[in-house]
Design an enzyme around this catalytic site. Sequence first.
Site, PDB file in Angstrom:
ATOM      1  N   PHE A  11      62.459  21.999  82.853  1.00  0.00           N
ATOM      2  CA  PHE A  11      63.771  22.105  83.495  1.00  0.00           C
ATOM      3  C   PHE A  11      64.705  20.964  83.132  1.00  0.00           C
ATOM      4  O   PHE A  11      65.915  21.092  83.184  1.00  0.00           O
ATOM      5  CB  PHE A  11      63.602  22.145  85.023  1.00  0.00           C
ATOM      6  CG  PHE A  11      62.611  23.172  85.457  1.00  0.00           C
ATOM      7  CD1 PHE A  11      62.911  24.531  85.348  1.00  0.00           C
ATOM      8  CD2 PHE A  11      61.372  22.808  85.945  1.00  0.00           C
ATOM      9  CE1 PHE A  11      61.994  25.488  85.729  1.00  0.00           C
ATOM     10  CE2 PHE A  11      60.444  23.756  86.319  1.00  0.00           C
ATOM     11  CZ  PHE A  11      60.743  25.102  86.208  1.00  0.00           C
TER      12      PHE A  11
ATOM     13  N   LEU B 180      54.181  24.642  85.656  1.00  0.00           N
ATOM     14  CA  LEU B 180      55.591  24.483  85.271  1.00  0.00           C
ATOM     15  C   LEU B 180      55.773  23.219  84.424  1.00  0.00           C
ATOM     16  O   LEU B 180      56.879  22.723  84.260  1.00  0.00           O
ATOM     17  CB  LEU B 180      56.472  24.404  86.520  1.00  0.00           C
ATOM     18  CG  LEU B 180      56.324  25.535  87.552  1.00  0.00           C
ATOM     19  CD1 LEU B 180      57.242  25.293  88.746  1.00  0.00           C
ATOM     20  CD2 LEU B 180      56.611  26.885  86.916  1.00  0.00           C
TER      21      LEU B 180
ATOM     22  N   GLY C 161      55.023  20.272  85.035  1.00  0.00           N
ATOM     23  CA  GLY C 161      55.499  19.128  85.820  1.00  0.00           C
ATOM     24  C   GLY C 161      57.017  19.012  85.820  1.00  0.00           C
ATOM     25  O   GLY C 161      57.568  17.924  85.985  1.00  0.00           O
ATOM     26  N   GLY C 162      57.682  20.130  85.614  1.00  0.00           N
ATOM     27  CA  GLY C 162      59.142  20.097  85.661  1.00  0.00           C
ATOM     28  C   GLY C 162      59.804  19.759  84.334  1.00  0.00           C
ATOM     29  O   GLY C 162      61.021  19.858  84.197  1.00  0.00           O
TER      30      GLY C 162
ATOM     31  N   SER D 297      49.724  22.119  86.680  1.00  0.00           N
ATOM     32  CA  SER D 297      51.020  21.944  86.007  1.00  0.00           C
ATOM     33  C   SER D 297      51.495  23.235  85.346  1.00  0.00           C
ATOM     34  O   SER D 297      51.889  23.228  84.172  1.00  0.00           O
ATOM     35  CB  SER D 297      50.969  20.803  84.987  1.00  0.00           C
ATOM     36  OG  SER D 297      51.333  19.580  85.602  1.00  0.00           O
TER      37      SER D 297
ATOM     38  N   TYR E 173      43.831  12.242  95.701  1.00  0.00           N
ATOM     39  CA  TYR E 173      45.255  12.596  95.816  1.00  0.00           C
ATOM     40  C   TYR E 173      45.915  11.767  96.918  1.00  0.00           C
ATOM     41  O   TYR E 173      45.341  11.556  97.988  1.00  0.00           O
ATOM     42  CB  TYR E 173      45.434  14.089  96.105  1.00  0.00           C
ATOM     43  CG  TYR E 173      45.157  14.994  94.910  1.00  0.00           C
ATOM     44  CD1 TYR E 173      45.123  14.502  93.604  1.00  0.00           C
ATOM     45  CD2 TYR E 173      44.941  16.361  95.092  1.00  0.00           C
ATOM     46  CE1 TYR E 173      44.878  15.341  92.531  1.00  0.00           C
ATOM     47  CE2 TYR E 173      44.699  17.204  94.023  1.00  0.00           C
ATOM     48  CZ  TYR E 173      44.664  16.681  92.738  1.00  0.00           C
ATOM     49  OH  TYR E 173      44.415  17.525  91.675  1.00  0.00           O
TER      50      TYR E 173
END
Lengths: 296, 296, 296
Positions: B214, B208, B210-211, B206, B53
């Site tokens: 939205f 969400l 990864g957005g 993930s 990371y």
Amino acid sequence: MERICLAEDLTFSRIIHGSWRLREWNYSKEQILDLIEFCLEQGITTFDHADIYGNYTCESLFGEALALKPSLRGQIEIVTKCGIKLASKYGLKHYDTSKEHIIASVHQSLKNFRTDYIDVLLIHRPDPFMNPEEVAEAFTQLKKEGKVRYFGVSNFKRSQFNMLQSYLDFPLVTNQIEVSAYHLENIDDGTVDLCLEKRIPPMVWSPLAGGKIFTADDEKAVRLRDTLERIKNELGAETIDEVLYAWLLVHPARMMPIVGSGKKERISLAVRALKLPLRREQWFDILQSSMGHEIP
Amino acid sequence: MERICLAEDLTFSRIIHGSWRLREWNYSKEQILDLIEFCLEQGITTFDHADIYGNYTCESLFGEALALKPSLRGQIEIVTKCGIKLASKYGLKHYDTSKEHIIASVHQSLKNFRTDYIDVLLIHRPDPFMNPEEVAEAFTQLKKEGKVRYFGVSNFKRSQFNMLQSYLDFPLVTNQIEVSAYHLENIDDGTVDLCLEKRIPPMVWSPLAGGKIFTADDEKAVRLRDTLERIKNELGAETIDEVLYAWLLVHPARMMPIVGSGKKERISLAVRALKLPLRREQWFDILQSSMGHEIP
Amino acid sequence: MERICLAEDLTFSRIIHGSWRLREWNYSKEQILDLIEFCLEQGITTFDHADIYGNYTCESLFGEALALKPSLRGQIEIVTKCGIKLASKYGLKHYDTSKEHIIASVHQSLKNFRTDYIDVLLIHRPDPFMNPEEVAEAFTQLKKEGKVRYFGVSNFKRSQFNMLQSYLDFPLVTNQIEVSAYHLENIDDGTVDLCLEKRIPPMVWSPLAGGKIFTADDEKAVRLRDTLERIKNELGAETIDEVLYAWLLVHPARMMPIVGSGKKERISLAVRALKLPLRREQWFDILQSSMGHEIP
């Protein structure tokens, strides 16, 4: 040559010779004998057959050659298959894994090979009409009679392997599957995982993708050729064939590639590939060329 | 906060904090320490990392913060991963699950975290070139030396999980997989079923999507947004994020969502989602919005 | 008629009658009773239901007929299902395999059938929101109370079956799946393999592909009709329906086709199919017509 252990008293040579095109080579029995002896000199002792190869002729061609020098039988492992019935003989191509057909097919194979035992018998294709109890009965009887020492399958997916195995009192010793840098299906769908899980080394057919990599114009073949060419040079190999064999040979699943050639030089290069020190990065370089995208 | 039992003496907080973007936040070590302490106040004690990371930097950033207050180590669970080698460091992205690399990677992680043990080490991706015997040797040695308490995997499909497990003398404790209302693959293909069968709670990345939900304009995202908005209002939630977290949290597989945010408010809303009484009908309403058709 | 053993003290008739369209037939209870008695005369003793068939009405229609002659209950096996909630009653179609709903659904089924036990209860669809511990609790309680003798599933894939089974102290006795010469999915994806591996005979729905084979204009249907017509003539059968049933009946998995007709003639022809000596080559001829290409 490295040997792979499939059962307590059964080992295969790491490289296997395959006879599916034996008839096409138009060899005399002396020439076939010469080829067998060449294989043995190279350390290849395992010979892959099927009842149907060469439209039901290859086993006999091999057996006639073997009959010229019967002492060879004890030095080799004969693998053959049954379960497919060709249209040429049966009108419609179909599978038959009935007890009756398995036993009859083995009896014919024994005659063709002029031998009294098969080392390993494979069910050639997963048969959607298979009666696993009948297969188990046939295998058990053939084993008891000493006609077949061990049993395996070919082209079986996980559910098919587990299903048939659950009916047998002894472990299947191999699954002969198609794997190559060009053909990743059995890696992707978990078939190779199952071989590792069950501790069975897979026999590998079409290790060179049937030649597609050398001649095909599709993007995948072109990408692969470029990468293989580059890695061939990095390794100082003579041909990309060697790189393709090495790609299988360095894999932890103990894959046993089947070399289906009648030309000594092509057999030799598969054997040479055993010494090719293909590195992990190169393995993935080839994989990603085949996939056409980076690994996630 | 609810805790999930992964082994006799190992529990995780139901919500996990994820550090894959830790470097992007450009936080000082004091700010990172503050974030860790905020998590602990919320009941989040489990922190998800990977060697790679932030291009191999996030573990150290976290470790430096931890060094400011060493007493925190005993209050948290550190999860990290190995097995991917990035192009930035190795020229070509590839996987490496050799014994040598796993052990070297853990040694580096211990240094980065300034700790003498990792709670759970995961193999980051299923490695098609994995030698499961080497993985087993590495795991066994690291466990014996006390450097890693438990082991798991990430992104493994069923065949890969069963294969690796068959080489280990101890159970894998988790499979970190992608699941969200937008990304149903691991529900559809039986990966979640296997977690339930093996009694291992999955860590979920993930949550969400990864957005995507939205911002994306695809039909699925639009459908989902509408449904989530409606259900948010039904439940009196403040954001659709909470509904997305709740969709995972109410699932019987004991999914542990990883919240990968450096903003306290976004961490809080994941925690708030634990109390959102999402009903079965609403769960299916969201599912069907994602699928784009009614269940059969 | 041949009977299929599902458990020590449970057998089904090889042909099963299905009631999913029972309401559409608009039969009086006397007519339904007559149909039941006709089935019994033919040897069909197993009747397939679901709570939701006919928008929650079919169980009652059958139960009212049964009440005219209570002695019949001991001569038949009642299979019913739960786990789907229809929009007509619940606003949104969804699955519910909670302990509460399973038990409530069975209580309602018992009332509807005017009986005090169900022979086999199936979970109607794999529920992605299933809590297998709750299912196990519900099953165990219902078994203990004598309200349900045995349990099975319907439309479960391998991972779903293995997962649920791992939570139960007793074996699931069947998986009711769609199979026909037109619909090969469950043969292709290993679901039938799992039935064979677990020694559970599958109940088969839509054995005639819901009539598609008779009317549809797609290439597959046209190819299949031609082949079925030819084989019907070879066998001296009266209809291609019989050939379609025979295609299932000769398969080694002991498939139990569900005949969902209220017409005696259509029930009879399924029974007649039991005697149709469909040969292996013909089975593959039909298979290949469905696939649209030769087997490999």
